[in-house]
Enzyme design. Structure first.
Site, PDB file in Angstrom:
ATOM      1  N   ASP A 134      -9.871   3.162  -3.300  1.00 20.03           N
ATOM      2  CA  ASP A 134     -10.925   2.315  -2.718  1.00 20.03           C
ATOM      3  C   ASP A 134     -12.750   2.024  -3.539  1.00 20.03           C
ATOM      4  OD1 ASP A 134      -8.142   2.573  -1.017  1.00 20.03           O
ATOM      5  OD2 ASP A 134      -9.218   1.791   0.390  1.00 20.03           O
TER       6      ASP A 134
ATOM      7  N   ASP B  36       0.920  -1.464  -0.127  1.00 22.03           N
ATOM      8  CA  ASP B  36      -0.264   0.202   0.118  1.00 22.03           C
ATOM      9  C   ASP B  36       0.964   1.007  -0.001  1.00 22.03           C
ATOM     10  OD1 ASP B  36      -2.494   1.525  -0.186  1.00 22.03           O
ATOM     11  OD2 ASP B  36      -2.952  -0.044   1.839  1.00 22.03           O
TER      12      ASP B  36
HETATM   13  C1  GLA Z   1      -5.627   1.059   1.521  1.00 17.53           C
HETATM   14  C2  GLA Z   1      -6.164   0.308   0.554  1.00 17.53           C
HETATM   15  C3  GLA Z   1      -7.499  -1.064   0.352  1.00 17.53           C
HETATM   16  C4  GLA Z   1      -7.031  -1.434   2.116  1.00 17.53           C
HETATM   17  C5  GLA Z   1      -6.874   0.174   2.812  1.00 17.53           C
HETATM   18  C6  GLA Z   1      -6.227  -1.495   4.412  1.00 17.53           C
HETATM   19  O1  GLA Z   1      -7.422   2.210   1.702  1.00 17.53           O
HETATM   20  O2  GLA Z   1      -5.964   0.787  -1.113  1.00 17.53           O
HETATM   21  O3  GLA Z   1      -7.461  -1.454  -0.525  1.00 17.53           O
HETATM   22  O4  GLA Z   1      -5.836  -2.473   2.015  1.00 17.53           O
HETATM   23  O5  GLA Z   1      -5.933   0.338   2.597  1.00 17.53           O
HETATM   24  O6  GLA Z   1      -5.816  -0.470   5.504  1.00 17.53           O
END
Ligand code: GLA
Length: 563
Positions: free
Chosen positions: A367, A314
């Site tokens: 996301d 990430d």
């Molecule tokens: C980010 C990623 C998500 C998830 C969260 C976890 O937002 O884009 O897919 O992994 O972190 O904290």
């Protein structure tokens, strides 16, 4: 409120880079294997087959009962009664293309037939297990093909047939049951077809435990998800303890994962599945737990020693003065040096041209959330972002011809994980979500509770006809080809002459007729056969075009073959 819903706004990616295609440096990932393997063999009954393995402990395929006959050349194989029992190995599939033989339980009927990248797609999975690069029927297999080869002896079913480009064709299971041993080590590409699996985040966020993950792994097998092709069980953020140990090693939360990650990985591998973990290129993960910045080598070594097969990486909390490309490259290199094939899933919330040379997949946007079109995290904006080209959608700012050029064996655009079955959309909408992800050759990472799926959810997630589109060996990302941006036609070239997948997609609030013409697909012959991939019906040869009534927010998905 889910964590990711409160910390999205800082992600306004800057995209300026030129778009690059396949690099010579990852020729492996850009190659296609030829479909179909060669198999020779005899007819036999009984017979012991020892599955091969490579750098990991050999797996014993067990004894095979029943005969098997194969015909070579075309890669067809028919077996009956070819059940392999037994066989065990605690290690995951061997480096690169070890298949089958290194799964716990051997290549059992109904069990998994694991490929660790060395085999390529082009195979078909039917009853008897999931396959990459081969064909499984009741536990028998024809060799698929693999860039980098495929070990022989890795598959046993009343005999052994394995072969493929760059690999070796072996003869096994001949009359009376000869024994085939072996298993050459071959290093093939990771993610020859879009990765398939499950991830904890969309449904469970931080509520993850050893018990949950084991339960999910069990359900992946019992529900038929594994047989449908889902392989990876990925634990997302919040598996970590709040601090590293005194030696700087990353460690799991002892309350959530009291048995440690190695034991959990062993359990998951024992099911014929693979384990994924999550970390971050910054000092902290998005949930505020220790990130991997400056610990890349240590962390990659920990993952490898535990038996981790996949890392989602990430983009939160970058260290002061750090560089995004450098940070991701450092982890990519650390994974490569760790001595175990670990798929690198880049989660930087945008496409950057450098991602294609260091990872097997990369998130192309923000996301996802479980909603049709309420804000920028919904299904529709993510679809437009990943699927648009040439400015067709207002927020498709990647430049012509868009992201699809970057998809191919070993490297995939990732519009984010699936929300199918999480309750925020209708089943019709989930069907669209799944179909469009498949036609875009997106990774299919389920995000629901597979322990308690409705029949409708299971039916969507395990639709073999649709999954075959996603997993097609050519690895082409489909695109919208219609001029209408509300009643759309999407097309994806599939392996085979004049063969296309088509999605007729109705974005409007009323049902409508949508037609696809053969000429718009590039089919030159006057007629084509049409298969409906949701009703699983062959509609016969049709001249010029096919039109269907498509429900609001729904799809009709077809396979069209020019005759
Ligand atoms: C980010 C990623 C998500 C998830 C969260 C976890 O937002 O884009 O897919 O992994 O972190 O904290």
């Amino acid at each position: 409120m889910k964590l990711h819903q409160v910390r999205i706004l800082h992600r306004q990616p800057l995209f300026l880079g030129a778009l690059l295609g396949c690099f010579a440096g990852w020729a492996v990932g850009c190659s296609n294997g030829a479909p179909g393997g060669e198999g020779t063999g005899g007819t036999g009954s009984g017979g012991a087959a020892m599955g091969g393995s490579a750098s990991t402990p050999p797996a014993t395929g067990g004894s095979a009962t029943g005969g098997i006959s194969t015909t070579g050349g075309g890669g067809t194989l028919q077996g009956s009664g070819g059940v392999v029992t037994g066989g065990s190995a605690t290690m995951p599939p061997a480096t690169g293309g070890a298949t089958g033989g290194s799964s716990t339980g051997g290549n059992t009927a109904g069990g998994a037939f694991q490929a660790a990248g060395g085999t390529n797609s082009g195979g078909v999975a039917s009853s008897g297990g999931s396959v990459t690069g081969g064909k499984a029927t009741g536990g028998s297999a024809t060799g698929g093909t693999g860039v980098g080869g495929r070990p022989t002896g890795g598959v046993a079913t009343g005999g052994i047939t394995a072969g493929g480009t760059g690999g070796v064709v072996s003869t096994g299971g001949a009359s009376g049951g000869s024994t085939a041993t072996g298993g050459s080590t071959a290093t093939g590409p990771l993610a020859a077809t879009p990765p398939m699996g499950w991830n904890s985040w969309n449904k469970f966020a931080g509520s993850i435990t050893d018990t949950l993950v084991r339960g999910i792994a069990d359900a992946m097998v019992s529900s038929g998800m594994q047989a449908a092709g889902y392989q990876y069980i990925n634990i997302d953020d919040m598996w970590q303890a709040s601090s590293r140990d005194s030696n700087g090693n990353i460690q799991p939360s002892s309350s959530k994962f009291p048995n440690g990650m190695k034991a959990l990985a062993d359990y998951v591998h024992g099911k014929g599945l693979k384990l994924g973990l999550y970390s971050d290129r910054g000092t902290k993960t998005c949930a505020g737990l220790p990130g991997s910045y400056s610990y890349e080598t240590k962390d990659a070594q920990s993952y490898a020693s535990w038996g981790v097969d996949y890392l989602k990486y990430d983009n939160c909390s970058p260290a002061s003065g750090s560089n995004i490309q450098t940070d991701y490259t450092n982890m990519a290199n650390a994974l490569k040096a760790a001595g175990r094939p670990i798929l690198f899933s880049i989660c930087a919330w945008w496409f950057y041209d450098w991602e294609t040379s260091i990872g097997q997949m990369w998130r192309t946007g923000t996301d996802i959330k479980d909603a049709w079109d309420t804000d920028s995290h919904s299904f529709i904006p993510l679809l437009n972002n990943n699927g648009g080209w040439s400015g067709r959608y207002s927020n498709a700012s990647y430049g012509s011809p868009g992201l699809s050029q970057h998809a191919g064996p070993g490297h995939w655009n990732d519009p984010d994980m699936l929300e199918v079955g999480n309750g925020g959309m209708t089943d019709t909408e989930y069907q669209s979500h799944f179909s469009l992800w498949a036609i875009m050759a997106a990774p299919l990472i389920a995000g629901n509770d597979v322990r308690s799926m409705t029949a409708a959810t299971k039916n969507i997630l395990t639709n073999a006809d649709v999954i075959a589109v996603d997993q097609d060996a050519l690895g082409i990302q489909g695109k919208p080809i219609s001029t209408s941006t509300t009643l759309e036609v999407w097309s994806k070239k599939l392996s085979g002459s004049q063969t296309y997948a088509v999605v007729l997609f109705n974005r409007t609030t009323a049902s409508a007729s949508i037609a696809v013409t053969w000429s718009s697909l590039g089919i030159t012959s006057a007629s084509a056969t049409v298969r409906d991939l949701w009703t699983h019906t062959d509609l016969g040869p049709t001249a010029t075009q096919y039109a269907a009534t498509v429900p609001s927010h729904g799809v009709v998905m077809l396979k069209v073959v020019g005759q």
